[in-house]
Motif scaffolding. Sequence first.
Motif, PDB file in Angstrom:
ATOM      1  N   ASN A   1      52.153 -15.761 -19.749  1.00 56.28           N
ATOM      2  CA  ASN A   1      52.629 -14.595 -20.489  1.00 56.28           C
ATOM      3  C   ASN A   1      53.176 -13.494 -19.588  1.00 56.28           C
ATOM      4  O   ASN A   1      53.426 -12.382 -20.055  1.00 56.28           O
ATOM      5  N   ASN A   2      53.386 -13.825 -18.302  1.00 60.59           N
ATOM      6  CA  ASN A   2      53.976 -12.892 -17.354  1.00 60.59           C
ATOM      7  C   ASN A   2      53.208 -11.565 -17.287  1.00 60.59           C
ATOM      8  O   ASN A   2      53.773 -10.477 -17.337  1.00 60.59           O
ATOM      9  N   LEU A   3      51.881 -11.691 -17.197  1.00 58.82           N
ATOM     10  CA  LEU A   3      51.006 -10.526 -17.099  1.00 58.82           C
ATOM     11  C   LEU A   3      50.429 -10.432 -15.693  1.00 58.82           C
ATOM     12  O   LEU A   3      50.213 -11.454 -15.035  1.00 58.82           O
ATOM     13  N   ASN A   4      50.159  -9.223 -15.251  1.00 61.22           N
ATOM     14  CA  ASN A   4      49.578  -8.992 -13.926  1.00 61.22           C
ATOM     15  C   ASN A   4      48.225  -8.318 -14.042  1.00 61.22           C
ATOM     16  O   ASN A   4      47.976  -7.546 -14.957  1.00 61.22           O
TER      17      ASN A   4
ATOM     18  N   ALA B   1      40.842  -1.449 -16.038  1.00 60.59           N
ATOM     19  CA  ALA B   1      41.088  -1.402 -17.480  1.00 60.59           C
ATOM     20  C   ALA B   1      42.193  -2.370 -17.901  1.00 60.59           C
ATOM     21  O   ALA B   1      42.132  -2.954 -18.991  1.00 60.59           O
ATOM     22  N   ARG B   2      43.199  -2.546 -17.066  1.00 62.98           N
ATOM     23  CA  ARG B   2      44.271  -3.502 -17.393  1.00 62.98           C
ATOM     24  C   ARG B   2      43.727  -4.930 -17.401  1.00 62.98           C
ATOM     25  O   ARG B   2      44.090  -5.746 -18.258  1.00 62.98           O
ATOM     26  N   PHE B   3      42.862  -5.237 -16.462  1.00 60.20           N
ATOM     27  CA  PHE B   3      42.215  -6.551 -16.428  1.00 60.20           C
ATOM     28  C   PHE B   3      41.347  -6.735 -17.669  1.00 60.20           C
ATOM     29  O   PHE B   3      41.391  -7.785 -18.329  1.00 60.20           O
ATOM     30  N   ALA B   4      40.575  -5.711 -18.027  1.00 59.56           N
ATOM     31  CA  ALA B   4      39.693  -5.792 -19.187  1.00 59.56           C
ATOM     32  C   ALA B   4      40.486  -5.992 -20.474  1.00 59.56           C
ATOM     33  O   ALA B   4      40.048  -6.711 -21.387  1.00 59.56           O
ATOM     34  N   ALA B   5      41.661  -5.373 -20.574  1.00 58.16           N
ATOM     35  CA  ALA B   5      42.493  -5.529 -21.764  1.00 58.16           C
ATOM     36  C   ALA B   5      42.941  -6.979 -21.941  1.00 58.16           C
ATOM     37  O   ALA B   5      42.988  -7.491 -23.069  1.00 58.16           O
ATOM     38  N   ILE B   6      43.256  -7.638 -20.841  1.00 60.52           N
ATOM     39  CA  ILE B   6      43.667  -9.048 -20.899  1.00 60.52           C
ATOM     40  C   ILE B   6      42.502  -9.917 -21.362  1.00 60.52           C
ATOM     41  O   ILE B   6      42.646 -10.766 -22.254  1.00 60.52           O
ATOM     42  N   VAL B   7      41.336  -9.701 -20.765  1.00 58.88           N
ATOM     43  CA  VAL B   7      40.153 -10.507 -21.103  1.00 58.88           C
ATOM     44  C   VAL B   7      39.769 -10.310 -22.570  1.00 58.88           C
ATOM     45  O   VAL B   7      39.477 -11.278 -23.283  1.00 58.88           O
ATOM     46  N   ALA B   8      39.766  -9.064 -23.039  1.00 53.89           N
ATOM     47  CA  ALA B   8      39.404  -8.790 -24.431  1.00 53.89           C
ATOM     48  C   ALA B   8      40.398  -9.431 -25.401  1.00 53.89           C
ATOM     49  O   ALA B   8      40.001  -9.946 -26.456  1.00 53.89           O
TER      50      ALA B   8
END
Length: 316
Positions: free
Chosen positions: A306-309, A273-280
Amino acid sequence: MAEITVIGSINIDIVALTERYPSHSETLFGNSVKMLCGGKGANQAVACARLGKSVEIIGAIGLDPYGEVIEENFINNQVGTHFLKRVEQESTGCAIITVDASAENTMLVVKGANDSLTEQDIHHAFSQIESSKVLLVQMEIPEETVIRAMIEAKNKGMFILLDPAPAEGVTKQALRYADLITPNLQETKQLTGIEVTSIETAIEAAIYFDQSLGVKNSVIKMAEKGALIYECGTSKFIEAVKVKAVDTVGAGDSYAGALACALADEVDLEQAARFAAIVAAMKVSKLGAQTGLPTIAEVNEYCKENNLNYYGLRTC
């Protein structure tokens, strides 16, 4: 064979940009118009391919110029077309979309060839599918076709991800075959009768899915607020990645495609879900249901900037 199989609608999108929607019987002058490839099934298949997964699309197009454009687009995006049905008696599906200055959209869809995808087509395709890990399906094709696909996938041990969209096409019968559903606010209310306005009401709806409808795992998408992850009785809220939205068409499809990719990598639902939030988030910052979809290289670069994982990339 493809890691992910997507079954669903395939459309050509005619997208008009305007400052505001016209009222009933009103004529307005818009800013621009574009013809783009779309359809929930097609969008999700392209999303998976751009994120680096091998994917096959099962769907139907007409034998017309729109169908030719769509098929070429699949090939250019490395989406497998072995099970693409070409229908002579129906036109390719078409969506007429209006996007206003706030990036919200209204949509009129003519299903066309999408309604020609049959249970027999599904059985023929699955007789040749051997090693696909995930089935990703939605509700813009006939219900009996969706259910047949889910049964065939279940028999092959595939993980079944159902995006129960659009709300008007959702039926509770299809839910019992899904391993995970990803409803938005409108679809959640359609299925549960619960209006989600907070994390607490999202949890209430997820419990309803579990205890009343038999869906143990759900991701309730709460638009720009984030998403509520519910898995076998436990819940967690995932905040959205904040961006300036340009076009929300296909946002849910990018989310579903990203989830499917992560689940094919066998990561847990929270990481997926964290990956999907970035893509969306990246998708809504660009115009077009498919042209706005990021590649995995673009996702990695965006995360570094953006320093996201996410599970496949660590920037800290």
